[in-house]
Design a protein around this motif. Structure first.
Motif, mmCIF file in Angstrom:
data_model
loop_
_atom_site.group_PDB
_atom_site.id
_atom_site.type_symbol
_atom_site.label_atom_id
_atom_site.label_comp_id
_atom_site.label_asym_id
_atom_site.label_seq_id
_atom_site.Cartn_x
_atom_site.Cartn_y
_atom_site.Cartn_z
ATOM 1 N N TYR A 119 -3.269 -16.169 -7.408
ATOM 2 C CA TYR A 119 -4.089 -17.372 -7.450
ATOM 3 C C TYR A 119 -5.252 -17.209 -8.424
ATOM 4 O O TYR A 119 -5.577 -18.132 -9.185
ATOM 5 C CB TYR A 119 -4.627 -17.713 -6.060
ATOM 6 C CG TYR A 119 -5.447 -18.980 -6.022
ATOM 7 C CD1 TYR A 119 -4.830 -20.218 -6.190
ATOM 8 C CD2 TYR A 119 -6.828 -18.945 -5.862
ATOM 9 C CE1 TYR A 119 -5.572 -21.400 -6.195
ATOM 10 C CE2 TYR A 119 -7.580 -20.105 -5.862
ATOM 11 C CZ TYR A 119 -6.950 -21.335 -6.019
ATOM 12 O OH TYR A 119 -7.685 -22.494 -6.032
ATOM 13 N N GLN A 122 -4.107 -17.398 -12.100
ATOM 14 C CA GLN A 122 -3.875 -18.742 -12.621
ATOM 15 C C GLN A 122 -5.115 -19.282 -13.336
ATOM 16 O O GLN A 122 -5.000 -20.035 -14.306
ATOM 17 C CB GLN A 122 -3.465 -19.685 -11.490
ATOM 18 C CG GLN A 122 -2.046 -19.484 -10.980
ATOM 19 C CD GLN A 122 -1.000 -19.858 -12.010
ATOM 20 O OE1 GLN A 122 -0.361 -18.983 -12.608
ATOM 21 N NE2 GLN A 122 -0.801 -21.154 -12.228
ATOM 22 N N PHE A 123 -6.300 -18.913 -12.875
ATOM 23 C CA PHE A 123 -7.536 -19.324 -13.546
ATOM 24 C C PHE A 123 -7.773 -18.484 -14.797
ATOM 25 O O PHE A 123 -8.120 -19.007 -15.867
ATOM 26 C CB PHE A 123 -8.733 -19.199 -12.591
ATOM 27 C CG PHE A 123 -8.781 -20.270 -11.538
ATOM 28 C CD1 PHE A 123 -9.319 -21.518 -11.816
ATOM 29 C CD2 PHE A 123 -8.280 -20.034 -10.264
ATOM 30 C CE1 PHE A 123 -9.356 -22.522 -10.849
ATOM 31 C CE2 PHE A 123 -8.310 -21.022 -9.289
ATOM 32 C CZ PHE A 123 -8.851 -22.267 -9.575
ATOM 33 N N HIS A 142 -11.822 -20.835 -17.830
ATOM 34 C CA HIS A 142 -11.753 -22.041 -17.005
ATOM 35 C C HIS A 142 -12.979 -22.080 -16.093
ATOM 36 O O HIS A 142 -13.458 -21.031 -15.646
ATOM 37 C CB HIS A 142 -10.467 -22.010 -16.172
ATOM 38 C CG HIS A 142 -10.154 -23.287 -15.479
ATOM 39 N ND1 HIS A 142 -10.762 -23.645 -14.285
ATOM 40 C CD2 HIS A 142 -9.301 -24.304 -15.798
ATOM 41 C CE1 HIS A 142 -10.289 -24.814 -13.905
ATOM 42 N NE2 HIS A 142 -9.404 -25.234 -14.794
ATOM 43 N N LYS A 263 -5.512 -27.894 -16.402
ATOM 44 C CA LYS A 263 -4.566 -28.056 -15.295
ATOM 45 C C LYS A 263 -3.840 -26.770 -14.926
ATOM 46 O O LYS A 263 -3.258 -26.685 -13.837
ATOM 47 C CB LYS A 263 -3.524 -29.128 -15.667
ATOM 48 C CG LYS A 263 -4.071 -30.538 -15.792
ATOM 49 C CD LYS A 263 -2.963 -31.501 -16.198
ATOM 50 C CE LYS A 263 -3.463 -32.923 -16.352
ATOM 51 N NZ LYS A 263 -2.371 -33.829 -16.798
ATOM 52 N N PRO A 265 -4.435 -23.779 -13.726
ATOM 53 C CA PRO A 265 -4.592 -23.117 -12.422
ATOM 54 C C PRO A 265 -3.879 -23.833 -11.275
ATOM 55 O O PRO A 265 -3.621 -23.230 -10.228
ATOM 56 C CB PRO A 265 -6.108 -23.132 -12.210
ATOM 57 C CG PRO A 265 -6.683 -23.215 -13.577
ATOM 58 C CD PRO A 265 -5.738 -24.089 -14.336
ATOM 59 N N PHE A 266 -3.552 -25.101 -11.469
ATOM 60 C CA PHE A 266 -2.967 -25.890 -10.399
ATOM 61 C C PHE A 266 -1.479 -26.181 -10.633
ATOM 62 O O PHE A 266 -0.857 -26.923 -9.891
ATOM 63 C CB PHE A 266 -3.748 -27.201 -10.260
ATOM 64 C CG PHE A 266 -5.240 -26.988 -10.253
ATOM 65 C CD1 PHE A 266 -5.864 -26.421 -9.156
ATOM 66 C CD2 PHE A 266 -5.992 -27.295 -11.374
ATOM 67 C CE1 PHE A 266 -7.246 -26.193 -9.164
ATOM 68 C CE2 PHE A 266 -7.370 -27.068 -11.391
ATOM 69 C CZ PHE A 266 -7.987 -26.510 -10.275
ATOM 70 N N GLN A 267 -0.937 -25.566 -11.680
ATOM 71 C CA GLN A 267 0.484 -25.685 -11.971
ATOM 72 C C GLN A 267 1.250 -24.554 -11.300
ATOM 73 O O GLN A 267 0.677 -23.544 -10.903
ATOM 74 C CB GLN A 267 0.708 -25.674 -13.488
ATOM 75 C CG GLN A 267 0.104 -26.861 -14.207
ATOM 76 C CD GLN A 267 0.149 -26.717 -15.737
ATOM 77 O OE1 GLN A 267 0.501 -25.657 -16.256
ATOM 78 N NE2 GLN A 267 -0.196 -27.790 -16.436
ATOM 79 N N LYS A 268 2.546 -24.697 -11.203
ATOM 80 C CA LYS A 268 3.385 -23.656 -10.618
ATOM 81 C C LYS A 268 3.306 -22.396 -11.457
ATOM 82 O O LYS A 268 3.402 -22.445 -12.689
ATOM 83 C CB LYS A 268 4.842 -24.141 -10.526
ATOM 84 C CG LYS A 268 5.772 -23.159 -9.838
ATOM 85 C CD LYS A 268 7.189 -23.719 -9.738
ATOM 86 C CE LYS A 268 8.106 -22.711 -9.049
ATOM 87 N NZ LYS A 268 9.507 -23.238 -8.944
ATOM 88 N N SER A 269 3.115 -21.255 -10.807
ATOM 89 C CA SER A 269 2.987 -19.988 -11.536
ATOM 90 C C SER A 269 4.319 -19.581 -12.139
ATOM 91 O O SER A 269 5.395 -19.941 -11.630
ATOM 92 C CB SER A 269 2.484 -18.881 -10.604
ATOM 93 O OG SER A 269 3.400 -18.642 -9.562
#
Length: 275
Positions: A119, A122-123, A142, A263, A265-269
């Motif tokens: 998590y 992702q950022f 970010h 966007k 960080p909020f997309q599928k890894s």
């Protein structure tokens, strides 16, 4: 040393801004004159994206600054933290030890953890998507990552027991060090290697921006290189083999458009590939 302490105890916000802007300007000019790579890209549009993230980082740190200041004041008032417990010592040793520990927790540890927890990655991924690494990449974070980094810095101040003048000194050095080791500058190879035994040199950090594992998960340091060498995360790669970016986001529309970067960080890894 006392003059340095006095200056950073009362450093105006304008001076801190000048350090940020001045560093980018100086390294921008140097990398234009002595580039490590002659990259075919539109430098100003690229810088515009990274300057946007620089601005959001400034805003996050400005809004949350009172927490950092109060934490530093509390450690001194309550004689809390490593520096407070092992004092007295010569002021130069006190300063060097404090900077080393702040760099360990606020930079190396924060960076390492961001790579190990999906998590948080992702950022941080936004920083790694840059396929044209130059001095403006230093602050390509970010807003969510800026908050994460702030938390680690605050925890570092609490554990270390750092006075606010030391925090301001650390942050100033951290900004300049990051601009330096991201800059697209060609240092003599022997000089770069020599510097890498003490501080994070440009060639050392560029390895971290190679697009595949295991190189992406190495060379986490920002100011001091001792932590990567001590914890076994130091590695090298000939500059001729470097490919910037991250293999999961190599398309231009994914790594060079501001809307998508916000966007990510909020997309599928997506899963890394090994080299």
């Amino acid at each position: 040393m006392n003059d340095i302490i006095a200056y950073f105890s009362t450093i105006p916000s304008t001076h801190r801004s000048l350090i940020l802007v001045g560093g980018i300007t100086i390294f921008w000019l140097i990398e234009n004159a002595f580039p490590l790579f002659r990259m075919e890209y539109k430098k100003w549009p690229h810088a515009g994206i990274n300057f946007f993230f620089t601005f959001t980082t400034i805003v996050v740190n400005f809004v949350l600054a009172f927490i950092l200041i109060r934490t530093a004041e509390w450690t001194i008032e309550n004689h809390f933290g490593l520096l407070q417990w092992i004092s007295p010592m010569p002021i130069w040793l006190y300063t060097v030890l404090g900077l080393l520990l702040l760099d360990l927790i606020g930079a190396y540890l924060a960076h390492y953890v961001e790579h190990k927890f999906k998590y948080l990655w992702q950022f941080h991924l936004v920083h790694h998507t840059d396929t044209w690494i130059d001095t403006t990449t230093a602050n390509r974070h970010h807003p969510g990552e800026s908050v994460i980094r702030f938390v680690f810095t605050t925890v570092g101040v609490l554990i270390v027991g750092a006075p606010m003048w030391m925090v301001f000194l650390y942050q100033s050095l951290s900004v300049v060090a990051s601009q330096f080791n991201h800059a697209n500058i060609a240092l003599p190879e022997k000089l770069d290697t020599f510097l890498s035994y003490f501080i994070v040199s440009p060639n050392m950090h560029k390895v971290h921006h190679h697009y595949v594992l295991p190189y992406t998960d190495s060379n986490y340091g920002n100011i001091f290189s001792i932590w990567d060498r001590l914890f076994g995360t130091f590695t090298t790669l000939p500059k001729e083999k470097l490919i910037y970016g991250v293999d999961t986001h190599m398309k231009s529309e994914e790594n060079n458009e501001l809307k998508n970067l916000l966007k990510i960080p909020f997309q599928k890894s997506r899963s890394f590939k090994n080299s």
